[in-house]
Scaffold this motif. Structure first.
Motif, PDB file in Angstrom:
ATOM      1  N   ASN A   1       3.833 -78.288  48.178  1.00 31.66           N
ATOM      2  CA  ASN A   1       5.190 -78.566  48.661  1.00 31.66           C
ATOM      3  C   ASN A   1       5.808 -77.349  49.327  1.00 31.66           C
ATOM      4  O   ASN A   1       6.510 -77.480  50.329  1.00 31.66           O
ATOM      5  CB  ASN A   1       6.073 -79.044  47.511  1.00 31.66           C
ATOM      6  CG  ASN A   1       5.748 -80.448  47.093  1.00 31.66           C
ATOM      7  OD1 ASN A   1       5.192 -81.222  47.860  1.00 31.66           O
ATOM      8  ND2 ASN A   1       6.087 -80.773  45.867  1.00 31.66           N
ATOM      9  N   TYR A   2       5.566 -76.165  48.776  1.00 29.16           N
ATOM     10  CA  TYR A   2       6.104 -74.952  49.390  1.00 29.16           C
ATOM     11  C   TYR A   2       5.486 -74.732  50.769  1.00 29.16           C
ATOM     12  O   TYR A   2       6.196 -74.391  51.718  1.00 29.16           O
ATOM     13  CB  TYR A   2       5.858 -73.729  48.505  1.00 29.16           C
ATOM     14  CG  TYR A   2       6.276 -72.454  49.165  1.00 29.16           C
ATOM     15  CD1 TYR A   2       7.616 -72.135  49.296  1.00 29.16           C
ATOM     16  CD2 TYR A   2       5.334 -71.578  49.704  1.00 29.16           C
ATOM     17  CE1 TYR A   2       8.026 -70.974  49.923  1.00 29.16           C
ATOM     18  CE2 TYR A   2       5.733 -70.420  50.331  1.00 29.16           C
ATOM     19  CZ  TYR A   2       7.067 -70.124  50.436  1.00 29.16           C
ATOM     20  OH  TYR A   2       7.453 -68.977  51.070  1.00 29.16           O
TER      21      TYR A   2
ATOM     22  N   TRP B   1       7.028 -77.219  53.177  1.00 26.92           N
ATOM     23  CA  TRP B   1       8.394 -76.811  53.504  1.00 26.92           C
ATOM     24  C   TRP B   1       8.390 -75.619  54.448  1.00 26.92           C
ATOM     25  O   TRP B   1       9.164 -75.570  55.393  1.00 26.92           O
ATOM     26  CB  TRP B   1       9.152 -76.474  52.219  1.00 26.92           C
ATOM     27  CG  TRP B   1      10.502 -75.918  52.468  1.00 26.92           C
ATOM     28  CD1 TRP B   1      11.631 -76.603  52.804  1.00 26.92           C
ATOM     29  CD2 TRP B   1      10.867 -74.536  52.436  1.00 26.92           C
ATOM     30  NE1 TRP B   1      12.676 -75.743  52.968  1.00 26.92           N
ATOM     31  CE2 TRP B   1      12.241 -74.453  52.751  1.00 26.92           C
ATOM     32  CE3 TRP B   1      10.170 -73.362  52.161  1.00 26.92           C
ATOM     33  CZ2 TRP B   1      12.917 -73.252  52.797  1.00 26.92           C
ATOM     34  CZ3 TRP B   1      10.854 -72.171  52.210  1.00 26.92           C
ATOM     35  CH2 TRP B   1      12.212 -72.122  52.524  1.00 26.92           C
TER      36      TRP B   1
ATOM     37  N   TRP C   1       7.555 -76.736  57.876  1.00 25.49           N
ATOM     38  CA  TRP C   1       8.695 -77.462  58.432  1.00 25.49           C
ATOM     39  C   TRP C   1       9.761 -76.488  58.917  1.00 25.49           C
ATOM     40  O   TRP C   1      10.355 -76.673  59.969  1.00 25.49           O
ATOM     41  CB  TRP C   1       9.249 -78.402  57.365  1.00 25.49           C
ATOM     42  CG  TRP C   1      10.365 -79.278  57.818  1.00 25.49           C
ATOM     43  CD1 TRP C   1      10.284 -80.327  58.685  1.00 25.49           C
ATOM     44  CD2 TRP C   1      11.740 -79.193  57.423  1.00 25.49           C
ATOM     45  NE1 TRP C   1      11.507 -80.903  58.840  1.00 25.49           N
ATOM     46  CE2 TRP C   1      12.423 -80.219  58.080  1.00 25.49           C
ATOM     47  CE3 TRP C   1      12.434 -78.347  56.571  1.00 25.49           C
ATOM     48  CZ2 TRP C   1      13.775 -80.432  57.913  1.00 25.49           C
ATOM     49  CZ3 TRP C   1      13.784 -78.563  56.406  1.00 25.49           C
ATOM     50  CH2 TRP C   1      14.437 -79.591  57.066  1.00 25.49           C
TER      51      TRP C   1
ATOM     52  N   ASP D   1       7.333 -82.738  60.731  1.00 23.35           N
ATOM     53  CA  ASP D   1       6.967 -83.434  59.506  1.00 23.35           C
ATOM     54  C   ASP D   1       6.543 -84.856  59.847  1.00 23.35           C
ATOM     55  O   ASP D   1       7.202 -85.553  60.627  1.00 23.35           O
ATOM     56  CB  ASP D   1       8.162 -83.447  58.551  1.00 23.35           C
ATOM     57  CG  ASP D   1       7.833 -84.061  57.213  1.00 23.35           C
ATOM     58  OD1 ASP D   1       6.643 -84.045  56.841  1.00 23.35           O
ATOM     59  OD2 ASP D   1       8.752 -84.549  56.541  1.00 23.35           O
TER      60      ASP D   1
ATOM     61  N   TRP E   1      12.849 -78.444  61.250  1.00 19.58           N
ATOM     62  CA  TRP E   1      14.149 -77.985  60.782  1.00 19.58           C
ATOM     63  C   TRP E   1      15.163 -77.930  61.901  1.00 19.58           C
ATOM     64  O   TRP E   1      16.311 -78.317  61.730  1.00 19.58           O
ATOM     65  CB  TRP E   1      14.025 -76.606  60.130  1.00 19.58           C
ATOM     66  CG  TRP E   1      15.347 -76.136  59.650  1.00 19.58           C
ATOM     67  CD1 TRP E   1      15.924 -76.422  58.454  1.00 19.58           C
ATOM     68  CD2 TRP E   1      16.285 -75.340  60.364  1.00 19.58           C
ATOM     69  NE1 TRP E   1      17.166 -75.851  58.378  1.00 19.58           N
ATOM     70  CE2 TRP E   1      17.412 -75.170  59.545  1.00 19.58           C
ATOM     71  CE3 TRP E   1      16.297 -74.751  61.620  1.00 19.58           C
ATOM     72  CZ2 TRP E   1      18.520 -74.448  59.928  1.00 19.58           C
ATOM     73  CZ3 TRP E   1      17.404 -74.020  61.998  1.00 19.58           C
ATOM     74  CH2 TRP E   1      18.498 -73.876  61.155  1.00 19.58           C
TER      75      TRP E   1
END
Length: 123
Positions: free
Chosen positions: A51-52, A55, A58, A64, A71
């Protein structure tokens, strides 16, 4: 900042700052330990690292697959309702509200410090 304010306001050369600031330390400890207390299985390191990395990609600009945005595009879409083409905030009340909300912690700290003062006014 809070300790310096207490030192100045109360003239505490020999005060026990741990006793004066124990609610702050309790809150910090609670915020650190609460995710483990309420959901101990959420911190599977493989999931956290995946997940990190997603992120981070992103935030770096990769699109994504689930949302179809990165972002920058997500931020632009979120702010297009309240900003004009030059990027300025168009609503004056939102500017005032933003200033009031950003200064609220300082006003609350000043009010809390002032309410603890024992001031004797002699005329």
């Amino acid at each position: 900042f809070a300790l310096a304010t207490l030192y100045i306001v109360r003239d505490c050369a020999s005060c026990n700052y741990g006793a004066l600031t124990w609610p702050t330390w309790l809150l910090a400890f609670t915020l650190l330990i609460s995710p483990l207390w309420f959901n101990p299985f959420a911190f599977d390191m493989n999931k956290v690292s995946v997940n990190y990395l997603c992120w981070r990609r992103w935030m770096d600009g990769d699109v994504d697959a689930t949302t179809g945005t990165n972002w920058y595009t997500w931020n632009t879409l979120q702010l297009e309702k309240i900003r004009n083409d030059a990027g300025n905030n168009t609503d004056q009340w939102l500017n005032v509200l933003g200033v009031l909300m950003s200064t609220t912690p300082y006003w609350l700290m000043a009010l809390g410090s002032a309410s603890r003062l024992e001031i004797c006014l002699t005329w």
